[in-house]
Design an enzyme around this catalytic site. Structure first.
Site, PDB file in Angstrom:
ATOM      1  N   SER A 679      26.744  81.303  57.962  1.00 47.68           N
ATOM      2  CA  SER A 679      28.230  81.365  58.756  1.00 47.68           C
ATOM      3  C   SER A 679      29.447  81.988  57.920  1.00 47.68           C
ATOM      4  O   SER A 679      30.527  82.078  58.395  1.00 47.68           O
ATOM      5  CB  SER A 679      28.701  79.553  58.828  1.00 47.68           C
ATOM      6  N   LYS A 722      34.508  71.900  59.183  1.00 52.88           N
ATOM      7  CA  LYS A 722      35.204  72.929  58.751  1.00 52.88           C
ATOM      8  C   LYS A 722      36.470  73.057  59.217  1.00 52.88           C
ATOM      9  O   LYS A 722      37.566  73.391  58.497  1.00 52.88           O
ATOM     10  CB  LYS A 722      34.547  74.293  59.244  1.00 52.88           C
TER      11      LYS A 722
END
Length: 773
Positions: A679, A722
């Site tokens: 990511s 996140k």
């Protein structure tokens, strides 16, 4: 030598036979028989005695009587009060019954033509030998059977007539009527003696067997009597000493416990067998402790004990809301379970796996579930468990054997349907002692756990009524087969607003009470709490927040005890007095635009985190260096990004030969912490392009997404975690893959309002949005 037949009264005998030479008492009760005796007494006192074939025949005919009888003389006659006669008779001679004149009426009697038969004796040594053998064997029989007085032998010693010896012995033997009749019919003495010897040997053998059996029985009885006597003596001694029969009292106590439990039949049988062994065992024997422990474990299990569930969803919802702020998804799932239970009345429990970072309330939520549905609660921590016997128990062949933690948990709960928490299931290990995770497959499988087998108790135990709750920080380390049996519910990080509410509603009152303070003696403003959350804690859960509130309580308590103040009010202005200097400065990661420094978003086991990526381009030979303890996937992601930049060098206004003259160094700070995953792909590419083109990355921007060689941006996981981390750090703009936009629905409204989310699907878009002109 035969004589002529004689007509004489006949007396049928039932169940007995008289031999010549025998003197015996006979009781005569039948009407016809009485008349026959009376007729004999009026003549010469002689009467013919013939045995019946069947003793039960009351009115015998000729076919019911044997062919041979004995002519006897009536020596005495006695009338009994009942009307019957008792006669003493002596057998005189054998007689063959020629014809019987049957009595036409009851008041008459039987008469018979009897032919007296003399014995045929051959004078030879064989007859004498047989006589001696008979007397010797008869003597042995008398000694073995003890049915006849030994003085009887004296009459045999002087008897020289072998036929008379045979008849006398036959009279004493307990052989049946048919065999006696054969001896009576044997006119030839040698034949009679041979037959008699056969019967006598058989009777001697039987007498020997009877003697052995009798001795064995007597010996056993004597042993039992001895044991009984000794036990009674022990009881008396113990009574005198004031101790009592402790072992019997102990067994009686076990029996009482058994009667109070709904034990399966096979368990009752096993316990009774063990109690029998315990009673017979010497008290100081080590194995007696093993038996006691085993029985104690079996009796401490809650066989057939259930608690009543609370199916009032409103009450359950109130309990969950009171104990926990937020966690709506988890609460909704628990209420759904209760609703289904209320409709179906089925007892099979679900297996919920609560996965989330530390401090978000997984364990305390399990406590709340138990309170909400009014069930008992039990907990087992699996962190560090590496022995299969911890789950399934040890076999009783081992010294120090004990049941596994599952059975121990059921013992402590005291019922068959508790809420059972398996804590830290992701922290289990395996070694040469077995794999405990594999042992848990049987526990957590609804199709198998109704007959869970523990090595120690050795009986199937029903775990299907248990409400299983499992907690873990990550599902990565849980074996797939075990994970497949559980329903995973993700618990995400708390937002700042949620933490403020948790602090106000739960943590502050709890810490006040723990430190002897009240709402009057300590007050912390909402703004002060926000500053504690922002500047003193960076976490997914609320554990550090609780510690900081505890620190404020301690400081306040100290000041009140030393009489510096009577009460305290903590605000954002005086916060440093209680907690010291600020630990985390606001917006220190995305505060200004810089070259080669880009902010990414990471998902760790403790929640979401911001990830700073630094890239420096220097003159060299085209090397690519990566530092900061990166995993293989992240390294490959950087390589793919570097190849993408080389393919787009012209569009990015780079020298097409830059890869031969420029070295690129990618570094992720906090190098001691392992980092892995795809990511950070677009973050590293953006930082590399910024370093190569000397263009700044815009301030207040962060990004996440996986990159392909062609520059496409692929979706990633952990979006909610996140985004919450980005909101915590004050990020204003986030670039994320277009396919991840649907995940934003899980975010709280205030987080969505505070951050600008820009969807991207290609690296060209990312560079255009992130880099300054």
């Amino acid at each position: 030598m035969e004589t002529k037949p004689r007509l004489m009264p006949l007396l049928p005998l039932r169940g007995m036979l008289v031999f010549p030479g025998m003197i015996i008492n006979l009781d005569v009760g039948r009407e016809r028989s009485i008349h026959a005796v009376e007729a004999a007494m009026t003549s010469d006192k002689q009467i013919l005695l013939v045995s019946q074939k069947e003793a039960v025949t009351m009115e015998p005919g000729q076919k019911d009587l044997f062919k041979y009888g004995v002519i006897a003389e009536i020596k005495q006659l006695l009338k009994l009060p009942s009307g019957a006669l008792r006669i003493l008779v002596e057998g005189l001679a054998r007689a063959k019954v020629e014809t019987i004149i049957e009595a036409p009426a009851v008041d008459t009697y039987f008469q018979a033509n009897a032919l007296p038969m003399d014995s045929v004796v051959s004078e030879d040594n064989e007859v004498e030998a047989l006589r001696r053998m008979l007397i010797e064997t008869f003597e042995q029989w008398i000694i073995a059977s003890k049915k006849v007085n030994s003085e009887v032998l004296l009459t045999f010693k002087d008897q020289t007539d072998p036929g008379r010896v045979a008849d006398m012995i036959a009279g004493y033997l307990s052989i049946n009527i048919e065999e006696k009749e054969q001896l009576l019919e044997a006119v030839d003495v040698k034949e009679r003696m041979n037959k008699l010897y056969t019967y006598l040997c058989k009777e001697l053998e039987i007498a020997g067997l009877e003697k052995n059996i009798s001795q064995q029985v007597r010996k056993q009885i004597e042993q039992n009597q001895k044991e009984y006597y000794l036990r009674e003596q022990m009881k008396a001694i113990n009574k005198e000493l004031g101790e009592g029969d402790e072992r019997q009292a102990e067994i009686d106590e076990y029996k009482k416990q058994m009667s109070e439990l709904d034990l399966p039949a096979e368990v009752v049988e096993k316990i009774n067998k063990e109690l029998d062994r315990l009673y017979k065992m010497p008290p100081m024997m080590a194995e007696s402790a093993v038996i006691r422990n085993y029985i104690d474990v079996l009796l401490s299990l809650p066989w057939g004990k259930f608690t009543e569930d609370n199916f009032d969803l409103e009450v359950a919802a109130k309990v969950l809301d009171k104990d926990h702020y937020g966690l709506e998804k988890v609460k909704e799932r628990i209420l759904e379970y209760l609703a289904v239970r209320a409709l179906t009345k089925q007892s099979k429990g679900p297996i919920l796996c609560l996965v989330g970072p530390p401090g978000v309330g997984k364990t305390s939520l399990a406590h709340s579930v138990a309170r909400a549905i009014e069930r008992k609660f039990t907990r087992v921590s699996l962190g560090g468990v590496r022995d299969e016997a911890e789950i399934r128990g040890h076999r009783r062949t081992y010294i120090g054997a004990m049941p596994g933690r599952i059975i121990h948990g059921m013992q402590t709960s005291g019922c068959m349907n508790p809420v059972f928490l398996l804590d830290e299931i992701d922290k289990m290990a395996s070694d040469f002692r077995g794999d405990p995770a594999s042992a848990l497959l049987e526990v957590l499988d609804p199709e198998q756990n109704n007959t869970f087998s523990d090595h120690y108790i050795e009986f199937p135990f029903d775990l299907s009524h248990v409400f299983w709750i499992v907690t873990a920080n990550t599902v990565e380390t849980i074996p797939p087969a075990l994970l497949d049996r559980m329903e995973v519910i993700q618990l995400t990080s708390y937002t700042e607003d949620e933490k403020v509410k948790i602090g106000e509603l739960h943590l502050l009152p709890k810490e006040r009470q723990a430190h002897g303070l009240t709402a009057k003696t300590l007050n912390i403003t909402e703004t002060a709490l926000r500053h504690v959350i922002r500047e003193y804690t960076r976490e997914a859960g609320v554990r550090n927040l609780e510690r900081k509130i505890a620190a404020i309580c301690r400081k306040t308590g100290h000041r009140i005890v030393t009489k510096q103040v009577k009460s305290a009010k903590v605000t954002e202005k005086n916060l440093t007095k209680y907690l010291g200097p600020v630990i985390f400065l606001e917006s220190d990661l995305t505060a200004k635009a810089e070259i080669g420094i880009c902010t990414g978003l990471a998902w760790t086991s403790v929640g979401g985190e911001l990830l700073k990526v630094e890239v420096l381009a220097t003159n060299g030979k085209g090397g690519l260096v990566l530092t900061g303890q990166l995993g293989d996937v992240m390294k490959e992601s950087a390589q793919a990004g570097y190849t993408y930049i080389r393919s787009r060098a012209k569009e990015l206004h780079l020298d097409e030969k830059f890869y031969e003259t420029t070295d690129i160094h990618i570094h992720l700070p906090e190098g001691a912490i392992p980092k892995d995953g795809p990511s950070a792909g677009i973050t590293m590419v953006t930082a590399m392009v910024s370093a190569l083109t000397k263009r700044c990355i815009k301030a207040g921007i962060a990004m996440t997404g996986e990159i392909t060689l062609s520059g496409k941006v692929l979706p990633v996981g952990g979006i909610k975690e996140k985004m919450l981390a980005a909101h915590r750090y004050g990020v204003k703009t986030i670039l994320l893959p277009e396919q991840n936009m649907q995940d934003l629905e899980e975010l709280p409204v205030n987080v969505r309002a505070a951050i600008k989310f820009i969807p991207v699907n290609h690296m060209d878009q990312v560079l255009k949005l992130a880099l300054e002109e």
